[in-house]
Design an enzyme around this catalytic site. Sequence first.
Site, short mmCIF file in Angstrom:
data_model
loop_
_atom_site.label_atom_id
_atom_site.label_comp_id
_atom_site.label_asym_id
_atom_site.label_seq_id
_atom_site.Cartn_x
_atom_site.Cartn_y
_atom_site.Cartn_z
CB SER A 111 -0.95 -0.04 1.20
OG SER A 111 -1.94 0.95 1.10
CG ASP A 131 -7.52 -2.35 -2.85
OD1 ASP A 131 -8.14 -1.73 -1.98
OD2 ASP A 131 -6.28 -2.34 -2.94
CG HIS A 155 -5.96 -2.14 0.62
ND1 HIS A 155 -5.34 -1.59 -0.48
CD2 HIS A 155 -5.32 -1.61 1.71
CE1 HIS A 155 -4.39 -0.77 -0.09
NE2 HIS A 155 -4.34 -0.78 1.22
#
Length: 258
Positions: free
Chosen positions: A103, A200, A230
Amino acid sequence: MPDLAPAYLPRHDGLRLAYRRSPGRGPGVMFLGGFMSDMSGIKARTLEDFCRARGQAYVCFDYFGHGRSDGAFRDATVGRWREDALAVLDQLTAGPQILVGSSMGGWLMLLAALARPERVVGLVGIASAPDFTEDLLFPGLAPELQAALRRVGAIHIPSQYSTQPYAITLRLIEEARAHLLLRAPIPLACPVRLLHGMADPDVPWQTSQRLLERLESADVHLTLIKDGDHRLSREQDLALLCRTLAELDAMLRVSDPL
């Protein structure tokens, strides 16, 4: 694995970064976690176990204001977290490194690789979120929250991943603009492997597609997981991550056996 006590890396201002490190062969693996995550997470620990089993050097750490590291989250910026990543790379690793970023860590691994191209030989991004402050975080706020952020300089927003709300500062948003990457070609030549879930809800998979297009490296592969979220922390997601790392490592060792 047990929750081992971390070691600490002193920074220039006297604050410390918590980290865990295991010795082994190169290229080493350095894990960069996500926004408000820490090195106790399942991906960091899975990679640690995987590298230990392979005899491969590994390090993970908590950014300023995260986990067991010093500092208040509301005082942090992308630039500070970039400095943290470079401090770990410079002081806690030796030789060529594969950076694995999750991320926000996908943004920071790119920034670190741009600053140390001679040290970084490969990248693995997991739901990479370069430029998320500008493209996702601020635009995703309701107009009244945007106004409040401009007016008072900080707001708190709930998180589906924590019982504690996130403290978002105007300084975080504004300072991050100096580190945006997706607006221009990204001059990296190392091989890059990107993993992204198409389900996601936080970072659309098209972000990784944009990243693939911006990277100047000719060796960039994007793997989309149709039902992936995610975190990509399911057993099959973690297996894919480890397999991707192993394949990249094998390729790098063949191309540079020394």
